[in-house]
Every structure is written in structure tokens, then in C-alpha cells.
Write a protein that holds these residues in place. Structure first.
Motif, PDB file in Angstrom:
ATOM      1  N   PHE A  53       0.838  -1.205   0.000  1.00 33.06           N
ATOM      2  CA  PHE A  53       0.000   0.000   0.000  1.00 33.06           C
ATOM      3  C   PHE A  53       0.873   1.255   0.000  1.00 33.06           C
ATOM      4  CE2 PHE A  53      -1.711   3.409   2.664  1.00 33.06           C
ATOM      5  CZ  PHE A  53      -2.887   3.732   1.991  1.00 33.06           C
ATOM      6  N   LEU A  54       1.890   1.255   0.843  1.00 32.35           N
ATOM      7  CA  LEU A  54       2.745   2.439   0.962  1.00 32.35           C
ATOM      8  C   LEU A  54       3.665   2.599  -0.244  1.00 32.35           C
ATOM      9  CD1 LEU A  54       3.533   2.101   4.763  1.00 32.35           C
ATOM     10  CD2 LEU A  54       2.091   3.825   3.678  1.00 32.35           C
ATOM     11  N   LEU A  55       4.097   1.488  -0.851  1.00 30.86           N
ATOM     12  CA  LEU A  55       4.896   1.580  -2.067  1.00 30.86           C
ATOM     13  C   LEU A  55       4.091   2.247  -3.180  1.00 30.86           C
ATOM     14  CD1 LEU A  55       7.418   0.885  -3.764  1.00 30.86           C
ATOM     15  CD2 LEU A  55       6.348  -1.343  -4.232  1.00 30.86           C
ATOM     16  N   ALA A  56       2.855   1.803  -3.348  1.00 28.96           N
ATOM     17  CA  ALA A  56       1.987   2.428  -4.341  1.00 28.96           C
ATOM     18  C   ALA A  56       1.765   3.896  -4.014  1.00 28.96           C
ATOM     19  CB  ALA A  56       0.653   1.691  -4.405  1.00 28.96           C
ATOM     20  N   SER A  57       1.610   4.192  -2.726  1.00 28.64           N
ATOM     21  CA  SER A  57       1.402   5.579  -2.311  1.00 28.64           C
ATOM     22  C   SER A  57       2.597   6.447  -2.681  1.00 28.64           C
ATOM     23  CB  SER A  57       1.163   5.647  -0.799  1.00 28.64           C
ATOM     24  OG  SER A  57      -0.033   4.993  -0.440  1.00 28.64           O
ATOM     25  N   ALA A  58       3.799   5.906  -2.524  1.00 31.47           N
ATOM     26  CA  ALA A  58       4.995   6.680  -2.836  1.00 31.47           C
ATOM     27  C   ALA A  58       5.011   7.097  -4.302  1.00 31.47           C
ATOM     28  CB  ALA A  58       6.246   5.858  -2.505  1.00 31.47           C
ATOM     29  N   PHE A  59       4.731   6.139  -5.193  1.00 36.96           N
ATOM     30  CA  PHE A  59       4.683   6.470  -6.618  1.00 36.96           C
ATOM     31  C   PHE A  59       3.527   7.421  -6.919  1.00 36.96           C
ATOM     32  CE2 PHE A  59       6.890   2.254  -6.918  1.00 36.96           C
ATOM     33  CZ  PHE A  59       8.088   2.746  -7.422  1.00 36.96           C
ATOM     34  N   ARG A 104      -4.906  -3.638  -2.172  1.00 40.93           N
ATOM     35  CA  ARG A 104      -4.365  -2.570  -1.329  1.00 40.93           C
ATOM     36  C   ARG A 104      -3.333  -1.742  -2.087  1.00 40.93           C
ATOM     37  NH1 ARG A 104      -8.341  -1.970   1.796  1.00 40.93           N
ATOM     38  NH2 ARG A 104      -7.163  -0.830   3.393  1.00 40.93           N
ATOM     39  N   PHE A 105      -2.648  -2.351  -3.038  1.00 44.93           N
ATOM     40  CA  PHE A 105      -1.732  -1.588  -3.888  1.00 44.93           C
ATOM     41  C   PHE A 105      -2.520  -0.553  -4.696  1.00 44.93           C
ATOM     42  CE2 PHE A 105       0.748  -0.818  -7.745  1.00 44.93           C
ATOM     43  CZ  PHE A 105       2.029  -0.628  -7.239  1.00 44.93           C
ATOM     44  N   CYS A 106      -3.662  -0.969  -5.253  1.00 45.54           N
ATOM     45  CA  CYS A 106      -4.501  -0.039  -6.011  1.00 45.54           C
ATOM     46  C   CYS A 106      -5.078   1.042  -5.110  1.00 45.54           C
ATOM     47  CB  CYS A 106      -5.622  -0.807  -6.717  1.00 45.54           C
ATOM     48  SG  CYS A 106      -5.061  -1.872  -8.062  1.00 45.54           S
ATOM     49  N   LEU A 107      -5.427   0.680  -3.885  1.00 43.38           N
ATOM     50  CA  LEU A 107      -5.885   1.692  -2.931  1.00 43.38           C
ATOM     51  C   LEU A 107      -4.799   2.733  -2.706  1.00 43.38           C
ATOM     52  CD1 LEU A 107      -8.234   2.405  -0.863  1.00 43.38           C
ATOM     53  CD2 LEU A 107      -6.803   1.275   0.854  1.00 43.38           C
ATOM     54  N   GLY A 108      -3.552   2.248  -2.588  1.00 47.95           N
ATOM     55  CA  GLY A 108      -2.428   3.151  -2.401  1.00 47.95           C
ATOM     56  C   GLY A 108      -2.177   4.051  -3.597  1.00 47.95           C
ATOM     57  N   LEU A 109      -2.534   3.603  -4.790  1.00 50.30           N
ATOM     58  CA  LEU A 109      -2.376   4.438  -5.976  1.00 50.30           C
ATOM     59  C   LEU A 109      -3.361   5.597  -5.995  1.00 50.30           C
ATOM     60  CD1 LEU A 109      -1.876   1.845  -8.878  1.00 50.30           C
ATOM     61  CD2 LEU A 109      -0.140   3.333  -7.848  1.00 50.30           C
ATOM     62  N   GLY A 110      -4.537   5.393  -5.407  1.00 50.76           N
ATOM     63  CA  GLY A 110      -5.568   6.423  -5.474  1.00 50.76           C
ATOM     64  C   GLY A 110      -5.590   7.402  -4.327  1.00 50.76           C
ATOM     65  N   GLU A 111      -5.385   6.920  -3.108  1.00 48.95           N
ATOM     66  CA  GLU A 111      -5.602   7.757  -1.931  1.00 48.95           C
ATOM     67  C   GLU A 111      -4.681   8.977  -1.834  1.00 48.95           C
ATOM     68  OE1 GLU A 111      -5.723   5.605   1.713  1.00 48.95           O
ATOM     69  OE2 GLU A 111      -7.867   5.199   1.474  1.00 48.95           O
ATOM     70  N   PRO A 112      -3.416   8.898  -2.202  1.00 40.49           N
ATOM     71  CA  PRO A 112      -2.541  10.060  -2.011  1.00 40.49           C
ATOM     72  C   PRO A 112      -2.984  11.314  -2.752  1.00 40.49           C
ATOM     73  CG  PRO A 112      -1.234   8.083  -2.357  1.00 40.49           C
ATOM     74  CD  PRO A 112      -2.650   7.723  -2.660  1.00 40.49           C
ATOM     75  N   GLY A 113      -3.723  11.158  -3.845  1.00 44.50           N
ATOM     76  CA  GLY A 113      -4.135  12.322  -4.612  1.00 44.50           C
ATOM     77  C   GLY A 113      -4.903  13.337  -3.792  1.00 44.50           C
ATOM     78  N   LEU A 114      -5.667  12.862  -2.816  1.00 41.76           N
ATOM     79  CA  LEU A 114      -6.404  13.788  -1.950  1.00 41.76           C
ATOM     80  C   LEU A 114      -5.470  14.774  -1.282  1.00 41.76           C
ATOM     81  CD1 LEU A 114      -8.713  14.841  -0.140  1.00 41.76           C
ATOM     82  CD2 LEU A 114      -8.296  12.865   1.363  1.00 41.76           C
TER      83      LEU A 114
END
Length: 415
Positions: A53-59, A104-114
Motif C-alpha cells: 500500500f505504501l509503495l503504491a502511495s509513494a509512486f 491494497r496496492f490499487c488503494l495506495g495508488l488512489g488515496e494520495p491524490g487527496l
């Protein structure tokens, strides 16, 4: 002429979606014991899922600024929320560790945009004397989501299968999107014109403040990630709280975090209104927070659950006050043309730091327990404030900037 939306209605929407954002994040940790049992997932495996989740968030953080600048605040926010809500709903259908990790990886890709689009929205609709308070208000939505998540999820999953919580979360996010599109379209977006022949990305990464803020978030945000992803497990596994006790005590630390966002934003705002330079006001408030988190080891050492929750709440309150002012600092350090990219890159530091800390925490739990973790949580902010000491300055004089639309008008419109 189309009537403009009240700026505080925009802040209210940001608060609401931040609630959903952190409800979605917290959902997995609350049902983790049941999920781990059903999928035969160890603590190390759980740590890997959190890391995905956090790896996806970083990108996503690094790229969200470009998306936000290209599409604008209104459309990019709608895209981010719709994508992560669909990913949250998909978690309900994860029948293996692999599928859970993908969801959860896909969740991490979307949430940071907020968290990239929200500061831009605040910068577009409010003047500088009220921005830190607005940031504090919508950031409080994150802690509110964490507060209500524990009792709400436990109550819902008492009567429904634990997987159903992900479908409910996802549906609520998808319902938010049309409301945002309806309200924000009536509020004019600030128009920024980048200077000709200027490479915005190059200018952002060339600023030392960008790297200082990135490292600071990478060091300090793991404290909050710990309280989101690991602290509920700590209370259940090491303190042996029952589900009813969790519903009674578990929300307290997140309430304290929410209070911290408002207190931190209000305190620095008060300093600014008294004539203090905004950067110095943010630094002074963050210094108070850095001292407060030093009590972290006492949350582990306290024999009673009451004192554990008290010290944990102090740490959460201090961190969220810190985060509110660090985010507000971006509005002073970077120009409107740079803000989206800068916010995304700096937030990427948060995700990388959280990913690394998740693996370290999982290792500590396997080989020694929570003691070193609580000690480390008390040291990150004091170290970071030293690294940040010279970062709190406004945009360079003479830099080409286009005033935020409504800066002079908001004061007369927002009653």
C-alpha cells in the motif's frame, strides 16, 4: 453570473472525504485478526501488505502533483476519490494474499491524490491568514475517520461478514464524487501562468526546502502510520483488549490527533495574525510538537491501559499538529505553479518512510516486540525539526506568481 460557492463549503467537503480516506485505511487494521486467520497471513505477511500500500502511495504521491496540475483541482480530485473507492470495494473480493496485496496496492495508488489536491484547493479559495486553519480542519477529517472506524467497523462486522465493510466504504466514496463535482464547479479555480521557458519540475527539485521537507515527512509520518496500521493490533495482541474494550478505548488516540490538527492550525494562525512571519509561526508550533512526542516510550512502559492511551494520545496530537503546519509551510515556500508537484514529491517521502518503517516494525515484532518501536516513535520529530530549521521561509522575492483568485474577495464572501 454564476454564484461562487462559499469557500468553507469546499473545506467541509475536504473534511468529509478525508474522513472516508482514513476510514478506508483503518478498515484493514481493524479486521486484521480475522483476515489473517482466514488467509493464513503472519505478522510479517501483514507487514508486506501494508508495505505494498505504501509503495503504491509513494509512486502515486510523486505523480499526483502532475495529474493535479494537468487536470485541475476539481477533476483530479474526482478521479482520485473514484479510483481509490473502487479499490476499497475490490478488497472485499480478495480470496488470497496475492489478491489482497493487489487491492491494497490499487488503494495506495488512489488515496494520495487527496493530500496533493487538497492544499491546492485551500490555496485557491482562502487567504493566507486562514489557510493553516483550513488545512487543520480537513486534516482533522483524517483523524475523525480513524476515530469512528474502530467502533463502527466492529459494530458492522458483528452483524455482517467482515468483508462487507470494504463494500460499504467504497460505496460511500463513490457517492461523494458527484457532490464534489456539483459544488466545486461553481468556485473559480485560480489561474496560474508559469513563466515562459521555465521548467517547473526542475525548479522544484532544485530547492533545498523540497528535500528538507521530503526527508522530514519520511521520518515523522511513520509515527502516524504506526498508530493507523499497528497500534490497534498492539492493543489486541499485546494488551489483550477484547472487541468491546477496543470499541471503548481504541478511538481515543485518533480523537487526540484530530484535536491536534485544529490546535496546530489555530496556534500558528494566531501567531501570524499577531504579525509573525508565517514560516516562523509554523516552525515555532512544530517545535512544541517535537518536544511533546518525547513521551512516546511511556505509552509502552505504562502498566495500565488508561495511561497507555493518554501518552499515545499526546503523541498523536503532537504529530497531527506538526503535520498541519508542515503542510501549510508548502503554501509559503512554493509558488502556485510549483505547489502540486512539490506537494506530491514531498508526500512521496512520507510513503517511502512508512513503507520502510512497516518492514522494520514487522521485523521488531518477530524478534523483540514493541519496545524499540515506541522508543523510535519519540525520536523522529526532534531530529526532523533540526533538519528543517532553515526551511521555513517564504517564496523568493521577485519570483513570478499569479495571485490566487479570490484572495482579496474571500474575506468578504465567507461569513
Amino acid at each position: 453570473m454564476t454564484k461562487r460557492a462559499n469557500p468553507w463549503s469546499i473545506v467541509a467537503l475536504l473534511f468529509a472525504v478525508a474522513v472516508l480516506n482514513y476510514f478506508d485505511r483503518q478498515s484493514l487494521s481493524v479486521v486484521a485478526p480475522r483476515m489473517q486467520a482466514e488467509l493464513h497471513l503472519s505478522d510479517v505477511g501483514y507487514g508486506h501488505v501494508v508495505s505494498l500500500f505504501l509503495l503504491a502511495s509513494a509512486f502515486a504521491y510523486a505523480l499526483s502533483g502532475f495529474v493535479c496540475d494537468a487536470l485541475g483541482t476539481r477533476r483530479s480530485m474526482a478521479l482520485f476519490v473514484a479510483f481509490w473507492s473502487a479499490a476499497e470495494a475490490a478488497t472485499a473480493f480478495a480470496s488470497s494474499v496475492l489478491l489482497l496485496g493487489i487491492a491494497r496496492f490499487c488503494l495506495g495508488l488512489g488515496e494520495p491524490g487527496l493530500w496533493v489536491a487538497a492544499p491546492k484547493a485551500v490555496g485557491e479559495v482562502l487567504d493566507r491568514t486562514r489557510r493553516s486553519l483550513a488545512v487543520g480542519i480537513y486534516t482533522a477529517g483524517a483523524t475523525m475517520g480513524a476515530i469512528i472506524a474502530i467502533p463502527a467497523i466492529l459494530a458492522i462486522t458483528t452483524h455482517l461478514p467482515w468483508r462487507s465493510i470494504f463494500l460499504i466504504d467504497g460505496a460511500m466514496g463513490l457517492l461523494w464524487v458527484p457532490v464534489w463535482l456539483w459544488i466545486y464547479r461553481e468556485h473559480p479555480r485560480s489561474e496560474t501562468i508559469a513563466p515562459a521557458a521555465t521548467n517547473v519540475f526542475r525548479d522544484v527539485i532544485a530547492q533545498p526546502q523540497m528535500w528538507q521537507l521530503l526527508i522530514a515527512r519520511g521520518m515523522t509520518d511513520p509515527v502516524w502510520y504506526f498508530y493507523l496500521f499497528w497500534f490497534p493490533k498492539y492493543l489486541l495482541s499485546d494488551r489483550h483488549l477484547t472487541a468491546s474494550q477496543m470499541a471503548h478505548f481504541g478511538w481515543m488516540v485518533y480523537l487526540a490527533g484530530g484535536i491536534g490538527t485544529i490546535v496546530g492550525g489555530s496556534l500558528s494562525g494566531a501567531f501570524i495574525r499577531r504579525g509573525l512571519d508565517p514560516g516562523i509561526a509554523y516552525r515555532r508550533t512544530m517545535l512544541f510538537s517535537a518536544f511533546a512526542v518525547l513521551v512516546s516510550p511511556l505509552a509502552y512502559l505504562s502498566p495500565g491501559i488508561g495511561m497507555t492511551m493518554l501518552f499515545a494520545s499526546v503523541v498523536a496530537m503532537a504529530h497531527m499538529s506538526w503535520l498541519t503546519n508542515l503542510t501549510s509551510t508548502l503554501l509559503e515556500v512554493f509558488s502556485p505553479q510549483q505547489l502540486g508537484r512539490a506537494a506530491g514529491l514531498i508526500a512521496a517521502g512520507s510513503a517511502f518512510g512508512g513503507m520502510l518503517s512497516s518492514e522494520i516494525i514487522a521485523y521488531c515484532l518477530t524478534h523483540g516486540g514493541y519496545r524499540p518501536v515506541f522508543i523510535a516513535m519519540g525520536l523522529m520529530h526532534p531530529i526532523a525539526i533540526v533538519l528543517l530549521w532553515t526551511a521555513f521561509r517564504a517564496k523568493p522575492r521577485g519570483e513570478m506568481q499569479v495571485p490566487v483568485v479570490g484572495e482579496a474577495l474571500v474575506a468578504g464572501d465567507a461569513n
